[in-house]
Design an enzyme around this catalytic site. Structure first.
Site, PDB file in Angstrom:
ATOM      1  N   ASN A 105       0.826  -1.216   0.000  1.00 31.97           N
ATOM      2  CA  ASN A 105       0.000   0.000   0.000  1.00 31.97           C
ATOM      3  C   ASN A 105       0.858   1.263   0.000  1.00 31.97           C
ATOM      4  O   ASN A 105       0.371   2.346   0.310  1.00 31.97           O
ATOM      5  CB  ASN A 105      -0.904   0.004   1.228  1.00 31.97           C
ATOM      6  CG  ASN A 105      -1.819  -1.197   1.264  1.00 31.97           C
ATOM      7  OD1 ASN A 105      -2.366  -1.577   0.230  1.00 31.97           O
ATOM      8  ND2 ASN A 105      -1.974  -1.811   2.413  1.00 31.97           N
ATOM      9  N   HIS A 132     -13.896  -2.767   6.408  1.00 37.24           N
ATOM     10  CA  HIS A 132     -12.676  -3.433   6.873  1.00 37.24           C
ATOM     11  C   HIS A 132     -12.888  -4.221   8.169  1.00 37.24           C
ATOM     12  O   HIS A 132     -13.724  -3.867   9.001  1.00 37.24           O
ATOM     13  CB  HIS A 132     -11.596  -2.368   7.100  1.00 37.24           C
ATOM     14  CG  HIS A 132     -10.241  -2.941   7.305  1.00 37.24           C
ATOM     15  ND1 HIS A 132      -9.648  -3.053   8.535  1.00 37.24           N
ATOM     16  CD2 HIS A 132      -9.362  -3.459   6.411  1.00 37.24           C
ATOM     17  CE1 HIS A 132      -8.453  -3.600   8.391  1.00 37.24           C
ATOM     18  NE2 HIS A 132      -8.245  -3.855   7.112  1.00 37.24           N
ATOM     19  N   GLU A 150     -16.097   3.263   3.634  1.00 38.43           N
ATOM     20  CA  GLU A 150     -14.735   3.610   3.241  1.00 38.43           C
ATOM     21  C   GLU A 150     -14.818   4.526   2.021  1.00 38.43           C
ATOM     22  O   GLU A 150     -15.779   4.459   1.255  1.00 38.43           O
ATOM     23  CB  GLU A 150     -13.950   2.338   2.892  1.00 38.43           C
ATOM     24  CG  GLU A 150     -13.827   1.407   4.086  1.00 38.43           C
ATOM     25  CD  GLU A 150     -12.999   0.156   3.792  1.00 38.43           C
ATOM     26  OE1 GLU A 150     -12.217   0.156   2.827  1.00 38.43           O
ATOM     27  OE2 GLU A 150     -13.151  -0.806   4.555  1.00 38.43           O
ATOM     28  N   SER A 188     -10.788  -1.469  -0.101  1.00 44.81           N
ATOM     29  CA  SER A 188      -9.426  -1.981  -0.245  1.00 44.81           C
ATOM     30  C   SER A 188      -9.290  -3.104  -1.245  1.00 44.81           C
ATOM     31  O   SER A 188      -8.222  -3.290  -1.808  1.00 44.81           O
ATOM     32  CB  SER A 188      -8.920  -2.447   1.120  1.00 44.81           C
ATOM     33  OG  SER A 188      -9.762  -3.457   1.618  1.00 44.81           O
ATOM     34  N   ASP A 222     -13.702   5.883   6.376  1.00 43.98           N
ATOM     35  CA  ASP A 222     -12.342   5.355   6.435  1.00 43.98           C
ATOM     36  C   ASP A 222     -11.630   5.739   5.139  1.00 43.98           C
ATOM     37  O   ASP A 222     -11.951   5.228   4.066  1.00 43.98           O
ATOM     38  CB  ASP A 222     -12.413   3.837   6.607  1.00 43.98           C
ATOM     39  CG  ASP A 222     -11.038   3.200   6.735  1.00 43.98           C
ATOM     40  OD1 ASP A 222     -10.040   3.885   6.437  1.00 43.98           O
ATOM     41  OD2 ASP A 222     -10.970   2.020   7.121  1.00 43.98           O
ATOM     42  N   HIS A 226      -7.263   4.218   2.136  1.00 42.11           N
ATOM     43  CA  HIS A 226      -6.641   4.056   0.818  1.00 42.11           C
ATOM     44  C   HIS A 226      -6.689   5.332  -0.012  1.00 42.11           C
ATOM     45  O   HIS A 226      -6.248   5.350  -1.154  1.00 42.11           O
ATOM     46  CB  HIS A 226      -7.285   2.893   0.073  1.00 42.11           C
ATOM     47  CG  HIS A 226      -7.041   1.584   0.748  1.00 42.11           C
ATOM     48  ND1 HIS A 226      -5.888   0.850   0.554  1.00 42.11           N
ATOM     49  CD2 HIS A 226      -7.765   0.908   1.682  1.00 42.11           C
ATOM     50  CE1 HIS A 226      -5.920  -0.227   1.319  1.00 42.11           C
ATOM     51  NE2 HIS A 226      -7.050  -0.212   2.009  1.00 42.11           N
ATOM     52  N   LYS A 249       0.090   3.623   4.777  1.00 43.47           N
ATOM     53  CA  LYS A 249      -0.093   3.358   3.354  1.00 43.47           C
ATOM     54  C   LYS A 249       0.640   4.441   2.566  1.00 43.47           C
ATOM     55  O   LYS A 249       1.863   4.464   2.552  1.00 43.47           O
ATOM     56  CB  LYS A 249      -1.579   3.235   3.048  1.00 43.47           C
ATOM     57  CG  LYS A 249      -2.189   2.042   3.800  1.00 43.47           C
ATOM     58  CD  LYS A 249      -3.625   1.773   3.485  1.00 43.47           C
ATOM     59  CE  LYS A 249      -4.069   0.430   4.033  1.00 43.47           C
ATOM     60  NZ  LYS A 249      -4.165   0.375   5.505  1.00 43.47           N
TER      61      LYS A 249
END
Lengths: 212, 376
Positions: B32, B119, B165, B169, B194, B197, B227
């Site tokens: 990541n 997640h 998110e 992911s 979230d 990413h 990440k």
């Protein structure tokens, strides 16, 4: 298929491109301006990319880029091209698509065809952008009548500018139309401020639902 | 002594699901480290500079028991300023931060609606929460609203929380955040986003896809440092009351040794790079656009459009076979299988980084196309 939303306005220069950028940004959409007239200053596609914060590849290429800032039928004639209205199809994309017309509904694309004829063929839902300043009631109600007369689905009216509660109310009442929201005048037109203002004024889901 | 553990591992083995730690090998399409900061000279120099000015390696205790260091406080102030919220609280891991949010903030009588692809850290937090929780079909905004209405209609009186998110992911896709915010507004709910990413990669100045929502009273965002930012840890970003409450009530915060002040100092440098140097982010965006075109052209597969590109293979065995063949060819690509992803959607997960080149990405996709034909 993802939603395809056509943004039009009651008049030119009312903030339709700012609204289109905000809508495209909020929906994480693709943006398409089929016909751009005038290339000297920032084009609408460039302005939308700047103000929406979307990556460059979300801005689809214009079908016609015409040099002169004039009505498309005239700008095309000056450039020696004819807009092939029959070939002006909505592109197929995986995401929602925000399509921006030019000026108002009856802006001619050729000497025979105006934008509203193309909107009728697309049959995708329209958002009618209207200013809030003096004269908007007449412009907006006339535009709504023209849209209804052709059976084009109308999502509603997006107002642009300072709050004018009575004008906004009379338009929605007489026009029997949904008020989607009102984007106020903004001090800064960067992507973050514009998105924040859009979120405060509109519900993005209103643009993704079927027209009642 | 460990018979039952042995049996469990054997069962995993039989299902082809036993995991093993492996040394690093091949060109990185898996980590990541999206901006390539983790091994960068900039962060090395920041670490050397922090050591030189006396920043300690270890905190020596929890934040509440002398482990609190100026570097933590400075990092949190800078993070709050960067992301545009009242406050930020730094945790030693993004997982811990998410766990703290969901185990601590929702109270008895509250409802937490979470996206079905959320997640594992959220699930872990919710296991310890007194609130009730319910899963919602992936990115279905109307379903979130319907469930909120039903809950209220059936007498739900507490606070509602929406957990999503900004970039998922394993799929690399994003929800309609503004529409979810509108739902949250209508139902007086807190929207927890979230950004793991997206941090450093997407949004204005790399502030994430919810940058325009940060600072609102009913929005909490989670940003990870492990990440794109290239270090380790995570921030809970939101109103000051949320930070105060976590400091007082979040057991993962209260009872853990504070994160390394040295890492906090390096993370400050990473935030500064993210804020002022868009070059790596812009390079990654170019590669993402290139990869989307080439994936379509060479493999006939549509891209997610983000830097996380899943290539759905379908069967577990085929996915593993394709990944193994790609690893043989020198590409570090992993197969992601159920239960991490839904049954029948075993996939390759390609993570793009600013350190890659067009040539390497094109070579990978050619190899993927070949190996997919062989496996089919």
């Amino acid at each position: 298929m993802s939603a395809r939303i056509v943004v039009t306005g009651t008049d030119t220069g009312i903030g339709k491109t700012v609204f289109s950028a905000a809508l495209a940004g909020a929906l994480d959409a693709n943006y398409w301006k089929p016909v751009q007239s005038g290339l000297e200053e920032e084009t609408d596609s460039q302005a939308v990319q700047r103000m929406s914060g979307l990556p460059a590849d979300r801005i689809l290429a214009e079908r016609y880029s015409l040099k002169t800032p004039a009505s498309p039928h005239l700008a095309a004639a000056i450039d020696g091209v004819t807009i092939d209205v029959a070939a002006l199809d909505l592109p197929e994309v995986a995401r929602p698509l925000v399509v921006e017309g030019a000026g108002g509904l009856m802006v001619p694309l050729t000497r025979e065809v105006t934008y509203i004829d193309v909107f009728a063929r697309w049959a995708s839902p329209l958002v009618l952008c209207a200013r809030t300043t003096l004269g908007t009631i007449n412009h907006t109600l006339l535009s709504i009548e023209a849209i209804r007369a052709r059976g084009i689905p109308l999502l509603g009216v997006a107002f642009l500018g300072d709050a004018m509660p009575d004008s906004e109310a009379i338009i929605t009442e007489l026009g029997r139309v949904r008020r989607l929201g009102r984007l106020p005048r903004l001090a800064s037109l960067d992507a973050t401020s514009l998105r924040a203002a859009f979120v405060d004024a509109f519900d993005p889901q209103d643009f993704l639902k079927d027209v009642p | 002594m460990y018979d039952s553990l042995q049996a469990d591992l054997r069962a995993l083995e039989d299902q082809g699901r036993r995991r093993k730690l492996q040394p690093r090998a091949g060109i990185d399409f898996t980590s990541n480290d999206y901006l390539g900061l983790a091994e960068s000279d900039e962060l090395r120099e920041a670490a050397a500079e922090a050591i030189a000015r006396g920043v300690p390696v270890g905190a020596g205790g929890s934040r509440l028991l002398r482990g609190n260091h100026d570097e933590h406080e400075a990092l949190e102030a800078e993070a709050a300023d960067y992301f545009g919220a009242e406050s930020a609280l730094y945790f030693g891991a993004g997982f811990t931060a998410n766990h703290a949010i969901f185990s601590t903030l929702p109270q008895r009588g509250d409802l937490v609606l979470y996206d079905e692809l959320i997640h594992a850290s959220v699930h872990e937090g919710l296991r310890q929460s007194r609130a009730t929780s319910e899963r919602v079909p992936h990115s279905d905004v109307d379903a979130f609203e319907d469930k909120l209405r039903q809950w209220r209609a059936s007498g739900g009186r507490g606070r509602a929380w929406i957990a999503v998110e900004s970039v998922y992911s394993m799929d690399g896709d994003s929800p309609q955040l503004d529409a979810l915010y509108a739902v949250a507004q209508r139902h007086d709910a807190v929207l927890v986003i979230d950004e793991a990413h997206a941090t450093g990669v997407l949004g204005p100045d790399g502030r994430g896809l919810a940058a325009h929502l940060d600072g609102r009273p009913n929005v909490i965002t989670l940003h990870t440092c492990g990440k794109a930012l290239g270090t380790v840890g995570g921030f809970v970003v939101g109103p000051k009351i949320v930070r105060d409450f976590l400091v007082n009530r979040a057991r993962p915060f209260i009872f853990a040794t504070a994160p390394s002040p040295l890492i906090a100092a390096v993370t400050r440098a990473a935030l500064q790079i993210s804020r002022t140097k868009p070059q790596r982010r812009e390079r990654l965006a170019e590669l993402v656009a290139f990869a989307a075109r080439e994936l379509q052209r060479r493999c006939g597969v549509a891209s997610s459009g983000s830097h996380i590109v899943p290539i759905i293979i379908g069967g577990n065995q085929q996915a593993v076979a394709v990944a193994a063949a790609l690893q043989q060819r020198g590409f570090d690509v992993r197969a992601i299988r159920p239960p991490t992803v839904p049954v029948g959607t075993a996939r390759l997960r390609i993570a793009l980084s600013a350190n890659l080149s067009e040539e390497v990405i094109a070579a990978l996709f050619d190899a993927v196309a070949t190996e997919m034909r062989i496996a089919a």
